[in-house]
Write a protein that holds these residues in place. Structure first.
Motif, mmCIF file in Angstrom:
data_model
loop_
_atom_site.group_PDB
_atom_site.id
_atom_site.type_symbol
_atom_site.label_atom_id
_atom_site.label_comp_id
_atom_site.label_asym_id
_atom_site.label_seq_id
_atom_site.Cartn_x
_atom_site.Cartn_y
_atom_site.Cartn_z
ATOM 1 N N LEU A 215 13.866 52.897 17.606
ATOM 2 C CA LEU A 215 14.992 53.832 17.728
ATOM 3 C C LEU A 215 15.844 53.841 16.466
ATOM 4 N N ALA B 180 20.812 56.891 21.978
ATOM 5 C CA ALA B 180 19.591 56.104 22.162
ATOM 6 C C ALA B 180 19.824 55.030 23.216
ATOM 7 N N PRO C 167 14.109 64.403 24.451
ATOM 8 C CA PRO C 167 14.806 63.502 23.529
ATOM 9 C C PRO C 167 15.766 64.210 22.572
ATOM 10 N N SER D 17 17.501 59.700 23.160
ATOM 11 C CA SER D 17 16.162 59.097 23.226
ATOM 12 C C SER D 17 16.184 57.927 24.203
ATOM 13 N N THR E 293 11.339 59.971 22.784
ATOM 14 C CA THR E 293 12.123 59.524 21.634
ATOM 15 C C THR E 293 11.968 60.496 20.474
#
Length: 331
Positions: free
Chosen positions: A168, A234, A258, A262, A322
């Protein structure tokens, strides 16, 4: 055995060798003896064989919670590996992971006809010195710690969490929020500590971790709180089920995945690829954990030598949940 010997036209000693799985009998004779056993209805007496050999060809398994995805996958692998080695398993579930219950389960198994015990208790329990484990039986611990007293076979939890967090950060997210497992969970603690250490190593802010209970419901509750914060881009959930709850909360709150947020999970359940969007997650190799725990136990049963503890690898599986954070896509 005398009936089988007469039917097959062999000696009683040959029947005994076949019944005990010895390999010093040629294939044709073995097949003739097995056919005779079936014809006369002969079954080897496992209790008598155990008295002669000192082995029961049975493994005891103590496991906390039958509802955990990881525990059930590990148990399946243990049963398969045990069967492949000619062993059965005796399972004793532990409803509450207290020292008293684990010690009681150990006492019950020590009275059963088992050659060794595998413990799957995912809490910080076996650090406690007052857990009574039978000295006369080999023990292997899965998903916990036992200091230097017993071999431990576990997934490399820390490496998996590091893979998720670094993925990430590499996408450009300034920080990663974490929905963790229960505070007493051994694996959840390792994942949380590795997430935090990875953020610090990269100079990223460390948000307060949120504590779940492995369920999608707890992931949903924490996901609603995170969805209300526009700075959250994230999220790393400590298992796929909580990640599912997070995804639902984000969808309900109008946060796109995403494009806006994400999400990464942990486990790589079979269903993870069918989440919407398909979930990026950390794969655990439960089959290898189960196989290696049985191998370590049987090695000690047969040789009397204790194997070293082992960590089983993890792998990041990147899917569609993601992407870079939204501010990096703006013109």
């Amino acid at each position: 055995m005398a009936d089988v010997a007469r039917e097959a036209g062999v000696s009683g000693q040959t029947v005994s060798r076949v019944a005990n799985g010895r390999d010093n009998v040629d294939a044709e004779t073995r097949e003739r003896v097995l056919d005779a056993m079936q014809k006369v209805g002969y079954r080897p007496n496992s209790a008598a064989r155990a008295l002669r050999s000192g082995r029961f060809h049975s493994i005891g398994v103590i496991m906390f919670t039958l509802s955990s995805f990881g525990n059930m996958r590990t148990l399946d692998a243990i049963a398969e590996a045990a069967a492949a080695s000619g062993y059965s398993i005796t399972l004793i579930p532990v409803a509450h992971p207290t020292q008293g219950e684990v010690s009681g389960a150990m006492r019950r198994l020590s009275e059963e006809a088992v050659d060794g015990i595998i413990i799957i208790v995912e809490v910080h329990l076996l650090d406690e010195r007052d857990v009574v484990l039978p000295a006369e039986l080999p023990v292997v611990v899965v998903d916990s710690t036992a200091g230097d007293r017993y071999p431990v076979v576990d997934t490399d939890q820390a490496h998996g969490a590091r893979l998720a967090t670094e993925h990430l950060l590499a996408l450009g997210h300034r920080t990663v929020h974490h929905v963790g497992g229960p505070e007493r969970s051994y694996s959840a603690t390792h994942r949380r500590e590795a997430w935090e250490a990875t953020l610090r190593e990269h100079g990223a802010e460390v948000p307060p971790p949120l504590v779940g209970d492995w369920s999608s419901e707890s992931g949903h509750a924490h996901g609603l709180a995170l969805a209300s914060d526009p700075d959250v881009t994230a999220i790393f959930a400590a298992n796929d089920q909580m990640a599912l709850g997070v995804l639902r909360a984000l969808h309900e709150s109008g946060r796109r995945v995403p494009e806006d947020v994400s999400v990464v999970g942990f486990d790589d359940m079979e269903e993870a690829r069918s989440y919407w969007p398909p979930l990026t997650t950390v794969r655990q190799f439960f089959d290898e954990v189960g196989r290696r725990s049985v191998e370590a136990l049987l090695h000690e049963v047969e040789s009397g030598e204790r194997r070293a503890s082992a960590l089983v690898r993890t792998a990041l599986v990147v899917r569609e949940s993601t992407a870079p954070p939204p501010d990096t896509n703006r013109p």
